[in-house]
Design a protein around this motif. Structure first.
Motif, PDB file in Angstrom:
ATOM      1  N   THR A 234       0.823  -1.206   0.000  1.00 33.54           N
ATOM      2  CA  THR A 234       0.000   0.000   0.000  1.00 33.54           C
ATOM      3  C   THR A 234       0.859   1.258   0.000  1.00 33.54           C
ATOM      4  O   THR A 234       0.532   2.256  -0.649  1.00 33.54           O
ATOM      5  CB  THR A 234      -0.933   0.001   1.221  1.00 33.54           C
ATOM      6  N   SER A 235       1.973   1.212   0.715  1.00 31.12           N
ATOM      7  CA  SER A 235       2.832   2.395   0.819  1.00 31.12           C
ATOM      8  C   SER A 235       3.462   2.759  -0.513  1.00 31.12           C
ATOM      9  O   SER A 235       3.580   3.945  -0.850  1.00 31.12           O
ATOM     10  CB  SER A 235       3.924   2.146   1.864  1.00 31.12           C
TER      11      SER A 235
ATOM     12  N   LEU B 126       2.196   2.218  -3.516  1.00 30.51           N
ATOM     13  CA  LEU B 126       1.134   2.851  -4.302  1.00 30.51           C
ATOM     14  C   LEU B 126       0.834   4.255  -3.795  1.00 30.51           C
ATOM     15  O   LEU B 126       0.614   5.180  -4.580  1.00 30.51           O
ATOM     16  CB  LEU B 126      -0.130   1.996  -4.240  1.00 30.51           C
ATOM     17  N   GLY B 127       0.860   4.413  -2.472  1.00 23.80           N
ATOM     18  CA  GLY B 127       0.583   5.719  -1.894  1.00 23.80           C
ATOM     19  C   GLY B 127       1.612   6.766  -2.275  1.00 23.80           C
ATOM     20  O   GLY B 127       1.268   7.917  -2.555  1.00 23.80           O
TER      21      GLY B 127
ATOM     22  N   LYS C  54      -4.709   0.956  -5.124  1.00 24.93           N
ATOM     23  CA  LYS C  54      -4.591   1.525  -3.782  1.00 24.93           C
ATOM     24  C   LYS C  54      -5.883   1.326  -2.994  1.00 24.93           C
ATOM     25  O   LYS C  54      -5.869   0.911  -1.822  1.00 24.93           O
ATOM     26  CB  LYS C  54      -4.253   3.009  -3.906  1.00 24.93           C
TER      27      LYS C  54
ATOM     28  N   SER D  11      -6.269  -2.228  -2.003  1.00 25.37           N
ATOM     29  CA  SER D  11      -5.334  -2.668  -0.975  1.00 25.37           C
ATOM     30  C   SER D  11      -5.777  -2.290   0.434  1.00 25.37           C
ATOM     31  O   SER D  11      -5.379  -2.930   1.408  1.00 25.37           O
ATOM     32  CB  SER D  11      -3.939  -2.096  -1.252  1.00 25.37           C
TER      33      SER D  11
END
Length: 422
Positions: free
Chosen positions: A21-22, A24-25, A99, A102
């Motif tokens: 997730t990070s 994509l973030g 994102k 996720s």
């Protein structure tokens, strides 16, 4: 025992995790920032402070603090900024969807609010997710010329952008440090020879996105990221060509007006709306009947097409670039300089101008231009393009062409020019 979305064991994908997730973030952090800035530039390019003609958002108030007089140099400026805005927006769709996928377990976590701080975070997430979906959906519909949403695109997209970006900044402040730490751990794991798709027991206990009962893996996290990146690259490659000239334009099969040019000859380049669609009566544009009315400090002048062709004519190579993200190659326009028409009605130093069109349907049936745009030697009331008179769909008998201006400000089927401070 039945499982419900509120149960962590309901979500079994082994790909989910804070590190995935990070990544994509962080991609969205960079991409969304560029989208926001280029979106504000696009809005400023419309000169919305020229009330009430160009102002499609009269209640913007403080949200218009960034507005400025849009320049005419370089002549491809709007073509660049809006091309980046639309192409990047399309390319980020797979990243945004991945994102949201996720983090979907967090939407069903119980209790929904554990504390005041947690409640504020959940509220910011609601605005963030809702704002992102709203901006992307309305933007894509606008790109495809499908105005299925209620109201005008301009205020909806502007207000939505501010709501989204405020929530986005709040989310970044809360989550960016953890995202950077997670990415550093992922890199450290690769240097140590591990597979980033494998999750250690102690990490699983700390990471609420990691399933306690994961399904057998079918793809690693690295593979999932490659799939997302590949989807973005595909959308980018099939959209970006519309902002360039030459053979690359043929690759823009997913962008509006993609593929071959519509027609042949000097007038065979893109348009948004035909003369018939906007309600132009051919009798009004007949060269014998049509007259241009020019008003200003010294009075009113009426000019026939023959009168205009007797004036000094000038040429300029300029593209047309539209809010939907498409643009034409540079076309050779020929006509009378706007500043020369301003001089006819008493202005040595050109002021703003209000341009009226014969157009009866659609947005921007009339438009206004700033004094700096009128004064530019390349700003023309064009009569010809690429060596031939304008076709009906390109604005016959006369249209505005201004360097670096959005396409809708290059008004077609011009019937009246009103010079003066607006």
């Amino acid at each position: 025992m039945p499982r419900f979305p509120s149960s962590p064991a309901f979500w079994r994908s082994p790909v989910r995790g804070a590190r995935f997730t990070s990544v994509l973030g962080l991609v969205l952090l960079a991409g969304m920032t560029v989208l926001f800035v280029t979106g504000l530039l696009s809005y400023a390019a419309y000169n919305p402070d020229l009330d009430p003609v160009n102002d499609k958002t009269p209640d913007k108030g403080l949200l218009g603090f960034f507005l400025f007089s849009w320049p005419t140099d370089p002549h491809w400026l709007y073509r660049l900024t809006q091309g980046v805005h639309v192409t990047l927006g399309l390319a980020l769709v797979p990243v945004l969807l991945a994102k949201l996928w996720s983090v979907v377990p967090r939407l069903f976590a119980l209790p929904p609010v554990r504390s005041l701080a947690h409640g504020l975070e959940r509220l910011s997430l609601l605005l963030l997710v809702g704002g992102a979906l709203f901006e992307f959906v309305t933007g894509i519909l606008n790109v495809q010329l499908d105005y299925a949403f209620p109201g005008s695109f301009y205020p909806l997209h502007l207000y939505g952008a501010w709501v989204f970006f405020a929530a986005f900044l709040a989310h970044v402040v809360l989550k960016a440090p953890a995202a950077v730490r997670n990415v550093r751990k992922m890199r450290a794991g690769r240097r140590d020879g591990g597979e980033e798709g494998e999750v250690e027991d102690d990490e699983a206990e700390e990471d609420e996105l990691v399933s306690p009962d994961p399904a057998p893996p079918t793809v690693s996290r690295r593979g999932a990221l490659w799939m997302v990146g590949g989807g973005s690259a595909l959308l980018f490659g099939t959209s970006v060509g519309r902002s360039f000239d030459g053979p690359l334009r043929e690759t823009a099969v997913l962008s509006p007006h993609g593929g071959p040019e519509p027609g042949e000859g000097p007038n065979g380049f893109q348009i948004n709306k035909t003369a018939a669609y906007v309600g132009i009566d051919p009798r009004e544009t007949d060269s014998e009947a049509w007259r241009l009315v020019v008003t200003g400090r010294s009075g009113t002048v009426r000019l026939s097409l023959t009168d205009l062709r007797r004036m000094p004519l000038h040429s300029a190579a300029l593209p047309i670039a539209c809010v939907e993200g498409w643009s034409t190659a540079d076309q050779w326009w020929r006509g009378v300089r706007l500043r020369d028409l301003a001089a006819l009605v008493g202005y040595d130093d050109p002021p703003d101008v209000f341009v009226r069109s014969l157009q009866r349907r659609g947005a921007f049936r009339s438009a206004a231009l700033r004094a700096n745009q009128v004064a530019d030697a390349r700003s023309l009331l064009a009569l010809d393009v690429n060596g031939e008179p304008l076709s009906a769909d390109h604005g016959r008998p006369a249209r505005i062409i201004v360097p670096a201006a959005p396409g809708v400000l290059n008004t077609k089927w011009v019937t009246r020019l009103e010079f003066g401070e607006l």
